[in-house]
Design an enzyme around this catalytic site. Structure first.
Site, PDB file in Angstrom:
ATOM      1  N   GLY A  46     -44.079  25.055 -18.240  1.00  8.79           N
ATOM      2  CA  GLY A  46     -42.821  25.783 -18.144  1.00  8.79           C
ATOM      3  C   GLY A  46     -42.528  26.480 -19.459  1.00  8.79           C
ATOM      4  O   GLY A  46     -43.035  26.073 -20.517  1.00  8.79           O
ATOM      5  N   GLN A  51     -37.471  30.517 -25.918  1.00 11.75           N
ATOM      6  CA  GLN A  51     -38.665  30.060 -26.646  1.00 11.75           C
ATOM      7  C   GLN A  51     -39.515  31.217 -27.150  1.00 11.75           C
ATOM      8  O   GLN A  51     -40.333  31.039 -28.053  1.00 11.75           O
ATOM      9  CB  GLN A  51     -39.518  29.146 -25.755  1.00 11.75           C
ATOM     10  CG  GLN A  51     -38.828  27.828 -25.436  1.00 11.75           C
ATOM     11  CD  GLN A  51     -39.727  26.923 -24.631  1.00 11.75           C
ATOM     12  OE1 GLN A  51     -39.782  27.020 -23.421  1.00 11.75           O
ATOM     13  NE2 GLN A  51     -40.457  26.047 -25.306  1.00 11.75           N
ATOM     14  N   CYS A  98     -42.787  19.635 -25.393  1.00 15.82           N
ATOM     15  CA  CYS A  98     -42.156  20.965 -25.389  1.00 15.82           C
ATOM     16  C   CYS A  98     -42.959  21.880 -26.298  1.00 15.82           C
ATOM     17  O   CYS A  98     -43.331  21.474 -27.409  1.00 15.82           O
ATOM     18  CB  CYS A  98     -40.721  20.854 -25.894  1.00 15.82           C
ATOM     19  SG  CYS A  98     -39.875  22.446 -25.991  1.00 15.82           S
ATOM     20  N   LEU A  99     -43.194  23.102 -25.849  1.00 20.32           N
ATOM     21  CA  LEU A  99     -43.971  24.059 -26.649  1.00 20.32           C
ATOM     22  C   LEU A  99     -43.225  24.466 -27.922  1.00 20.32           C
ATOM     23  O   LEU A  99     -43.828  25.029 -28.832  1.00 20.32           O
ATOM     24  CB  LEU A  99     -44.308  25.295 -25.813  1.00 20.32           C
ATOM     25  CG  LEU A  99     -45.212  25.034 -24.596  1.00 20.32           C
ATOM     26  CD1 LEU A  99     -45.349  26.296 -23.757  1.00 20.32           C
ATOM     27  CD2 LEU A  99     -46.579  24.519 -25.027  1.00 20.32           C
ATOM     28  N   HIS A 140     -35.730  20.280 -17.932  1.00 20.12           N
ATOM     29  CA  HIS A 140     -36.166  20.636 -19.279  1.00 20.12           C
ATOM     30  C   HIS A 140     -35.921  22.131 -19.553  1.00 20.12           C
ATOM     31  O   HIS A 140     -35.354  22.505 -20.589  1.00 20.12           O
ATOM     32  CB  HIS A 140     -37.655  20.290 -19.428  1.00 20.12           C
ATOM     33  CG  HIS A 140     -38.235  20.598 -20.769  1.00 20.12           C
ATOM     34  ND1 HIS A 140     -38.684  19.626 -21.634  1.00 20.12           N
ATOM     35  CD2 HIS A 140     -38.438  21.782 -21.405  1.00 20.12           C
ATOM     36  CE1 HIS A 140     -39.128  20.202 -22.734  1.00 20.12           C
ATOM     37  NE2 HIS A 140     -38.996  21.515 -22.616  1.00 20.12           N
ATOM     38  N   GLU A 141     -36.345  22.981 -18.616  1.00 17.60           N
ATOM     39  CA  GLU A 141     -36.222  24.436 -18.821  1.00 17.60           C
ATOM     40  C   GLU A 141     -34.759  24.877 -18.751  1.00 17.60           C
ATOM     41  O   GLU A 141     -34.333  25.746 -19.514  1.00 17.60           O
ATOM     42  CB  GLU A 141     -37.067  25.200 -17.798  1.00 17.60           C
ATOM     43  CG  GLU A 141     -38.561  24.877 -17.826  1.00 17.60           C
ATOM     44  CD  GLU A 141     -39.189  24.946 -19.209  1.00 17.60           C
ATOM     45  OE1 GLU A 141     -38.735  25.745 -20.048  1.00 17.60           O
ATOM     46  OE2 GLU A 141     -40.141  24.175 -19.463  1.00 17.60           O
ATOM     47  N   HIS A 144     -33.074  24.378 -21.972  1.00 26.93           N
ATOM     48  CA  HIS A 144     -33.385  25.415 -22.968  1.00 26.93           C
ATOM     49  C   HIS A 144     -32.360  26.556 -22.902  1.00 26.93           C
ATOM     50  O   HIS A 144     -32.022  27.148 -23.927  1.00 26.93           O
ATOM     51  CB  HIS A 144     -34.776  26.016 -22.702  1.00 26.93           C
ATOM     52  CG  HIS A 144     -35.898  25.280 -23.385  1.00 26.93           C
ATOM     53  ND1 HIS A 144     -35.970  25.115 -24.743  1.00 26.93           N
ATOM     54  CD2 HIS A 144     -37.018  24.678 -22.884  1.00 26.93           C
ATOM     55  CE1 HIS A 144     -37.074  24.451 -25.061  1.00 26.93           C
ATOM     56  NE2 HIS A 144     -37.725  24.156 -23.941  1.00 26.93           N
TER      57      HIS A 144
HETATM   58 NI    NI Z   1     -39.531  23.084 -23.843  1.00 27.01          NI
END
Ligand code: NI
Length: 188
Positions: A46, A51, A98-99, A140-141, A144
């Site tokens: 995701g 991000q 998480c990226l 999670h997304e 963000h």
């Molecule tokens: Ni993330």
């Protein structure tokens, strides 16, 4: 299409609420295409627009669950979730990453069920019920888009570990990013 640099925790865009998408135009199509390419290159399941430095309420996801592939775009999403359970955390099964905190994973309790209401790139509204890992991805997304990272939600013990990890890597300050396919990250 292009792979975009992914902002790392500390960058203000990750810690501020994103704005609703007003125009379903060419620019939005390009953003979503680039986000999908960036997510695949990372690789991740995701990715949310903040991000990649864009403060808009957009996320993409692509998760393979055995034979079933779940992928899509969520624009201006709303999310309803079930009450999370209270039993002890399973450090393995509930470990999340998480990226924007690359190479780290920490366990976090999430709701088992989620109902997503969002818009497609075409502007069509849709609803999707998810459970298990897909419900986790949506939570999670969605977080963000409200300027919340999963590390902000950890219990006290894991939060301490996360703060230490971020400090050790000299993150937590504005301006850090990494480029999937180019930068190799320690621990990845
Ligand atoms: Ni993330």
């Amino acid at each position: 299409m292009a792979v975009l640099p992914i902002r790392i925790t500390g960058d203000p865009v990750l810690h501020s609420p994103a704005l609703p998408v007003a125009e379903f135009d060419e620019e939005l199509h390009r953003l979503v295409a680039d986000m999908i390419e960036t997510m695949h290159e990372a690789p991740g399941v995701g990715l949310a627009a903040p991000q990649v430095g864009v403060g808009l309420r957009v996320f993409v996801y692509d998760w393979q669950d055995g034979e079933m592939r779940h992928s899509g775009v969520a624009i201006n999403p709303r999310l309803w979730v079930s009450q999370p359970t209270v039993e002890a955390l399973d450090d393995e099964a509930e470990s999340e990453g998480c990226l924007s905190v690359p190479g780290e994973r920490f366990p976090l309790r999430r709701s088992q069920h989620a109902l997503l209401h969002a818009f497609e790139l075409s502007g069509q509204p849709y609803e999707l019920e998810a459970s298990g890992w897909l419900a986790r991805i949506f939570q999670h997304e969605f977080d963000h888009l409200n300027g919340v990272l999963y590390v902000d939600r950890l219990n006290e013990a894991n939060s301490k570990l996360a703060v230490k990890a971020v400090k050790k890597r000299n993150w937590g300050v504005p301006g850090s990013s990494w480029l999937p396919g180019v930068d190799l990250l320690e621990g990845e």
